[in-house]
Design a protein around this motif. Structure first.
Motif, mmCIF file in Angstrom:
data_model
loop_
_atom_site.group_PDB
_atom_site.id
_atom_site.type_symbol
_atom_site.label_atom_id
_atom_site.label_comp_id
_atom_site.label_asym_id
_atom_site.label_seq_id
_atom_site.Cartn_x
_atom_site.Cartn_y
_atom_site.Cartn_z
ATOM 1 N N GLY A 180 -5.954 123.202 35.251
ATOM 2 C CA GLY A 180 -6.810 122.038 35.085
ATOM 3 C C GLY A 180 -6.601 121.346 33.745
ATOM 4 N N ASP A 182 -5.345 118.376 32.721
ATOM 5 C CA ASP A 182 -5.741 116.982 32.506
ATOM 6 C C ASP A 182 -7.254 116.852 32.303
ATOM 7 O OD1 ASP A 182 -3.114 116.156 32.717
ATOM 8 O OD2 ASP A 182 -3.252 115.814 34.881
ATOM 9 N N GLN A 183 -8.040 117.558 33.103
ATOM 10 C CA GLN A 183 -9.494 117.512 32.955
ATOM 11 C C GLN A 183 -9.916 118.123 31.634
ATOM 12 O OE1 GLN A 183 -11.817 115.996 34.977
ATOM 13 N NE2 GLN A 183 -13.119 116.429 33.203
ATOM 14 N N ARG A 184 -9.291 119.217 31.268
ATOM 15 C CA ARG A 184 -9.614 119.850 29.991
ATOM 16 C C ARG A 184 -9.246 118.942 28.826
ATOM 17 N NH1 ARG A 184 -8.097 126.312 30.317
ATOM 18 N NH2 ARG A 184 -9.370 126.824 32.150
ATOM 19 N N GLN A 186 -9.306 115.673 28.843
ATOM 20 C CA GLN A 186 -10.362 114.664 28.763
ATOM 21 C C GLN A 186 -11.630 115.231 28.145
ATOM 22 O OE1 GLN A 186 -10.947 112.933 32.645
ATOM 23 N NE2 GLN A 186 -8.765 112.491 32.944
ATOM 24 N N ASP A 187 -11.977 116.460 28.513
ATOM 25 C CA ASP A 187 -13.179 117.099 27.960
ATOM 26 C C ASP A 187 -13.056 117.298 26.455
ATOM 27 O OD1 ASP A 187 -14.152 117.171 30.522
ATOM 28 O OD2 ASP A 187 -13.644 119.280 30.867
#
Length: 249
Positions: A180, A182-184, A186-187
Motif C-alpha cells: 500500500g 501510494d496510500q501510505r 499520501q498519509d
C-alpha cells in the motif's frame, strides 16, 4: 568479517603468542566486546566527493566520484576499492568514474562487518539520487525508477553488461501494491503538512548485489548421502553456517 576476522585479529594473536612463548604453556586470550570495539571500531567511515549529471528527461548521463575510506591507524582495512564496484547499484549510468582512496587517521582500525565496501558504495549513490531529487523537486523513488538499468546496461567491472532483463522495476511495483505504498505516501505527506514539529518519512530504495560464483577457484560442492539402513539423508556442503539455517540433516 564482523569483529575484524580478516586482518585485525593479528594483534590479539600476537599478544597471545608472546604470552605463550613466555610461560611455555598454551594461552587463550579473550577480549570482551567493549575492548573489541575500541580496538576494531565499526564499519569503515567514508567521505564522498561527487558530481552527477542528468539530461532533460531526468536520465543520468554521468557520475564522477572520489571515494575516501578512513582506515584508522593501518591501511589493512581500506575497502574503497570494493565500494566502487557496488557504487553503481541498479542504475543505468552510461558514463561512470570512481577513484578510491585510503586515508590514514589517528583512530582505531576499522572492520568491514561483512561485505567490505558494499554498504558504503550503495549509500554513496543513493545520497546522490536523494539530493538530486530534492533539487529537482520530485520524489526520490520517481528518480530511481526513471534510471533503473536494463538489458545491455554497462556494469562494473568493465566490459561486463547486464545480460538479461532487469527485474527490479517489477519488484518495486509488487512491493507498492502489497504494501500500500501510494496510500501510505499520501498519509505521510498529509501528516507532515499538519504537524510543524513532528515528521514522518517513507522511503523505498532498490539495490543490486552481484553474486559471482564462477572463477577465482571458488567451488561450492554439495554431497547428498542416502543411507540404505534407515533412510537417513545427510547433506554436506561447502557453505558457512552463520545462523541462517544452511545446515540441513
Amino acid at each position: 568479517a564482523y569483529g575484524g576476522k580478516i586482518t585485525l585479529p593479528t594483534a590479539v594473536a600476537s599478544a597471545a603468542t608472546i604470552a605463550a612463548n613466555k610461560v611455555r604453556k598454551p594461552v587463550r586470550l579473550w577480549v570482551n566486546m567493549e575492548d573489541t570495539m575500541c580496538m576494531f571500531g565499526k564499519r569503515t567511515p567514508y567521505l564522498f566527493d561527487y558530481e552527477i549529471g542528468f539530461d532533460a528527461e531526468r536520465k543520468i548521463v554521468g557520475v564522477k566520484g572520489d571515494i575516501y575510506c578512513d582506515a584508522g591507524w593501518t591501511y589493512n582495512s581500506v575497502d574503497s576499492f570494493f565500494a566502487q564496484f557496488f557504487g553503481q547499484s541498479c542504475y543505468h549510468i552510461p558514463n561512470l568514474s570512481f577513484t578510491p582512496y585510503g586515508v590514514k587517521t589517528t583512530t582505531q582500525a576499522h572492520t568491514a562487518t561483512r561485505a567490505p565496501g558494499m554498504v558504503n558504495g550503495h549509500a554513496m549513490l543513493e545520497y546522490m539520487i536523494q539530493q538530486s531529487a530534492a533539487e529537482m523537486g520530485i520524489e526520490p523513488l520517481q528518480l530511481r525508477e526513471n534510471n533503473l538499468m536494463f538489458e545491455g546496461s554497462p556494469l562494473l567491472p568493465i566490459p561486463m553488461v547486464l545480460d538479461g532483463p532487469c527485474p527490479i522495476g517489477d519488484m518495486i511495483e509488487k512491493v507498492k501494491q502489497s504494501g500500500g505504498y501510494d496510500q501510505r505516501r499520501q498519509d505521510v505527506d498529509l501528516y507532515n503538512k499538519s504537524n510543524k514539529w513532528k515528521k514522518r518519512g517513507l522511503s523505498m530504495v532498490p539495490m543490486r548485489y552481484g553474486h559471482f560464483f564462477k572463477g577465482f577457484g571458488i567451488k561450492y560442492h554439495c554431497l547428498i548421502s542416502v543411507f540404505a539402513g534407515d533412510g537417513t539423508i545427510s547433506v554436506t556442503h561447502a557453505g558457512i553456517e552463520m545462523g541462517q539455517g544452511i545446515n540441513t540433516k
